[in-house]
Structures are given as structure tokens and as C-alpha cells.
Design a protein around this motif. Sequence first.
Motif, PDB file in Angstrom:
ATOM      1  N   TYR A   1      12.368   2.319 -22.675  1.00 36.50           N
ATOM      2  CA  TYR A   1      12.308   0.987 -22.068  1.00 36.50           C
ATOM      3  C   TYR A   1      11.343   0.935 -20.885  1.00 36.50           C
ATOM      4  N   GLU A   2      11.444   1.911 -19.996  1.00 35.25           N
ATOM      5  CA  GLU A   2      10.608   1.872 -18.791  1.00 35.25           C
ATOM      6  C   GLU A   2       9.126   1.998 -19.133  1.00 35.25           C
ATOM      7  N   MET A   3       8.807   2.826 -20.134  1.00 34.30           N
ATOM      8  CA  MET A   3       7.405   2.930 -20.544  1.00 34.30           C
ATOM      9  C   MET A   3       6.908   1.613 -21.127  1.00 34.30           C
ATOM     10  N   ALA A   4       7.752   0.965 -21.921  1.00 31.97           N
ATOM     11  CA  ALA A   4       7.375  -0.324 -22.492  1.00 31.97           C
ATOM     12  C   ALA A   4       7.279  -1.393 -21.415  1.00 31.97           C
ATOM     13  N   ASP A   5       8.226  -1.376 -20.489  1.00 25.83           N
ATOM     14  CA  ASP A   5       8.245  -2.394 -19.439  1.00 25.83           C
ATOM     15  C   ASP A   5       7.030  -2.272 -18.534  1.00 25.83           C
ATOM     16  N   GLN A   6       6.611  -1.046 -18.244  1.00 26.05           N
ATOM     17  CA  GLN A   6       5.424  -0.837 -17.425  1.00 26.05           C
ATOM     18  C   GLN A   6       4.199  -1.488 -18.066  1.00 26.05           C
TER      19      GLN A   6
END
Length: 280
Positions: free
Chosen positions: A113-118
Motif C-alpha cells: 500500500y505505501e509503495m502504491a500510495d507514494q
Amino acid sequence: MSKMTDASGVPVQLRQPLSNFLLSLADDEFILGYWDSEWTGVAPMLEEDVACSSIAQDEIGHARLFYQEVAALTGVSPDHIAYGRKLEDYRQAQLVEHRRGNWAFTIARRFYYEMADQIRLASLQDSAYVPLAQAIAKIQREEVYHQMHIGTWLQRLARGTAEARQLLEQALQQLWPDALGLFEPFAAEALLLEAGILSRPSSALEQQWLTSIAPILGQFNLSLPLEPVPHNSQDNAAGEVFRSLVPARYGGRQGQHIADFADLWEQMTMVYRLDPQASW
């Protein structure tokens, strides 16, 4: 491309598509924040009780920013948007709907999620809808800590005990189709791209995400059902691209949700349904 400085400047034909897009951003943050807040008091160590509480609070705060923009576009209160919708009116990806599971499960999900959100946030920082760009600037400052936190734990589990690594590998594999669902195309996405509210289509963001996570997991010898597109493919003209060997699990952006979220919806909307005048 003309800038839209507030909700009143959004053309009528863009109001619903923009509202739906903002709901997807908000609901992703809101639901993930809810689940991760459950680690407070039961995390693997005291410092993680504090970290999980802080990160969950950030995510719910980010959701509030997006809900306020939906409220400006629709005239519906942020409280009602957050807690007063029917289950099928929520627009989060199914990745964030699963119960928190074990610690490795949480870390695997947050990594995806965090990689996608970035990547998603970076693509919106120059949005033609000025309130969205302004919200993104604030959120990005807080996300730096989230990135550091998840990177530390991914490495710790991947290079930790055999059990820790095994649980991480299992979670990465289990969540893979749902993680791909983060990039489910939005309804009327073409209109938002044409207006400059979005800068890149979901498919392009997905490809950037794949090329970002593949080397990170590779350095820990963690494999995914993923392969590079052959170099003679026309799709490879702009550099190396990847494709998944399993299909994405779509539906969340269209209101199709798993049983875990149905249980959470009952819990988190209970007070509002008893007293719609309550504020959060």
C-alpha cells in the motif's frame, strides 16, 4: 489546462467522477487506518504500539481531508460521508479490507500500500484541482515516516527468523491479487485525465509500482508471481515493464467488498446509525 481553485470551479460533468475518485482515496486511508489502529496495545513491542497508533491516526486524518473535499463538491457533511453511507457505497480497494492478521500480514499489506500510495500521491501533486494538490502536499510530509517505518520492518522480517520470513512470504503471496486491485481503473477516468485532475492513467501508475517493488523484494530474495515483458514487446519501448502471472482482484472501486469489511462497517458505523447528529 485551467486550474480549479475550489469546488465551485469544477464543471458539472466532472463533479461526480471527481467525488468518486476522492472517495477512493479517502476510503483506502480510512479503512486501513481503522484496521491498523487495532495494533495499539498488542503490537510486538512497546514502540510499535506508539508507531501503529500514530500511523493509523495519520491515515484517518488524511481520509478526513479527502472527505472534506467530497463534502465541498456534494454538499453532504463529512460525517455522513465517512459513516452514513451504505456498505456498497464505499470505494476502497479490497487490499485494505482484510482484518489486520498477524504482524507479517500487516507489514506485507503496508508495503504494497505505501509503495502504491507514494506513487499515487506524486502523480497528484500538480493536479488541476488545487484543493487536491494542496492536500497532497500536506499528506506527503507525513508519509515520509510511513515509508521509513515499513522499509525497516520489511527488512527485519525478510532477514529475521525462518518463521518470520515464512510468514512474510505467505502474506506477500496471499495479498498479491488484492494489491494489484489498488490500480483498478476509475469510472470516467478519461474525463479526469483530460481535465488535468489526474496526470496519469491507473495502468501507468501500476507499471511504475511494479518496477518499484520488484527490485526491493529482489534484494531480499522474495519472489512474486511477476515477470518482465520480453524486450521485443512494443510495450517495452519506454524501458523494462512487468506483468503479473495472476489476475488482479478488482471490485472494490465499484462497491464490491469482502466479508471482513462488512463486519467492520457494522462496527464503525454503529454510533452514527444510532445518532446521526454525532460528530467525529
